[in-house]
Design a protein around this motif. Structure first.
Motif, short mmCIF file in Angstrom:
data_model
loop_
_atom_site.label_atom_id
_atom_site.label_comp_id
_atom_site.label_asym_id
_atom_site.label_seq_id
_atom_site.Cartn_x
_atom_site.Cartn_y
_atom_site.Cartn_z
N LEU A 22 0.84 -1.20 0.00
CA LEU A 22 0.00 0.00 0.00
C LEU A 22 0.87 1.24 0.00
O LEU A 22 1.86 1.34 0.74
N SER A 23 0.49 2.22 -0.82
CA SER A 23 1.18 3.50 -0.81
C SER A 23 0.63 4.34 0.34
O SER A 23 -0.45 4.09 0.87
N ARG A 26 -2.70 5.76 -0.59
CA ARG A 26 -3.78 4.77 -0.51
C ARG A 26 -4.20 4.60 0.96
O ARG A 26 -5.40 4.52 1.27
N THR A 68 5.96 2.13 -0.82
CA THR A 68 4.81 1.35 -0.38
C THR A 68 5.14 0.60 0.91
O THR A 68 6.31 0.44 1.27
#
Length: 324
Positions: A22-23, A26, A68
């Motif tokens: 996940l960034s 996000r 990420t």
């Protein structure tokens, strides 16, 4: 549950549920608590603090070069623990006692942990020692939580402190750890002005401020051999080292059975032929020692120093004269 605790839990759930890295953006959009209108710099500071809190709790969060994040599930979660009915009941009893204590600073986290093994915790069923203490337990909990976090992150704290003689002065301390003893919380840390490791009663602090600059970077290192248990003492053993003296106390035969527990491993106990016990112990506060003896009930008396025992007798006689 506080907004900050709710946000950190949501972040943990988001990372645990993700099947792909996940960034930060996000995470910002998916985790409740990170407002969409929030300034980017403010979000990043909050995100860094939340990640550090999760790492301190045992979550292994990996950051990749592409910006990420992933959760290492195998390293984060311990092998499941199975408790017998008796063990679960014991945990519930201990947790109920802590939840009933308004000075306990981690009630929200404890309720979440307890929910995994039991339900229906009655937080009013156990009397708390802190309710008998001479301080504001709810305020004490706020202070303790801030100091515990400062010790974990290596951030200094400043506060004004009123000692047992009523003198108030500013202090700047590198917190090493906190502990609870007899319903009161204490901080152990290096006072940078005195260049000495001291113990402070949290209820005597005011205007506590923890350093907020560079939240992810420690400003000091706690000694590798530091053990907070070494600093757990009896109430009358706290105070300036220069005030230290040796007190002589005596348990009579009816109270001798309590000598071991009341002395708490401090000082030297010597049985007497009449069934009583002599107790030699270091002390730094005469008034606190006198109070300790009175609170500990009949059967315990101060033998020396003679001036202290005489003052205590005079004080008790004055109480009797006033209250009859």
């Amino acid at each position: 549950m506080s907004e900050a605790v709710n946000r950190v839990i949501n972040l943990a759930l988001c990372l645990a549920d993700a099947s792909t890295p996940l960034s930060a953006e996000r995470i910002r959009s998916d985790v409740e608590g990170y407002g969409p209108g929030q300034d980017q710099a403010a979000f990043l500071r909050m995100f860094e603090r939340d990640k550090e809190l999760l790492r301190a709790a045992g979550f292994v969060i990996n950051g990749d070069e592409d910006g990420t994040y992933t959760l290492d599930r195998a390293a984060s979660f311990a092998t499941p623990i199975e408790l017998s009915h008796e063990e679960a009941a014991a945990v519930q009893a201990a947790a109920t006692a802590m939840l009933s204590d308004p000075s306990y600073p981690y009630a929200d986290e404890l309720r979440l942990a307890l929910a995994k093994i039991t339900t229906g915790v009655d937080t009013d069923s156990v009397a708390s020692a802190a309710r008998l203490a001479d301080e504001n337990p709810a305020q004490q909990g706020v202070v303790v939580a801030a100091l515990w976090s400062a010790a974990e992150r290596g951030k200094p704290a400043s506060f004004t402190y009123t000692n047992s003689y009523g003198a108030t002065a500013p202090h700047h301390v590198e917190p090493y750890g906190v502990f609870l003893h007899d319903g009161r919380w204490y901080l152990v840390g290096r006072d940078t002005n005195l260049d000495d490791v001291r113990t402070y009663t949290c209820s005597r602090m005011d205007d506590v401020v923890v350093e907020t600059a560079r939240p992810a970077t420690p400003d000091f290192e706690r000694p590798a051999d530091f053990d907070v248990r070494v600093f757990v003492r009896l109430p009358f053993q706290y105070g300036p080292p220069a005030d230290e003296f040796v007190a002589e106390l005596r348990f009579d035969g009816s109270a001798a059975w309590r000598a071991e527990s009341l002395s708490a491993g401090q000082g030297e106990l010597t049985p007497r032929s009449d069934g009583g016990v002599d107790w030699r112990v270091s002390a730094r506060s005469g008034p606190r020692l006198a109070r300790f003896v009175v609170e500990s009930g009949p059967g315990l008396a101060i033998v020396g120093p003679e001036s202290l025992s005489g003052s205590m007798v005079e004080g008790l006689e004055e109480v009797l004269r006033i209250h009859g």
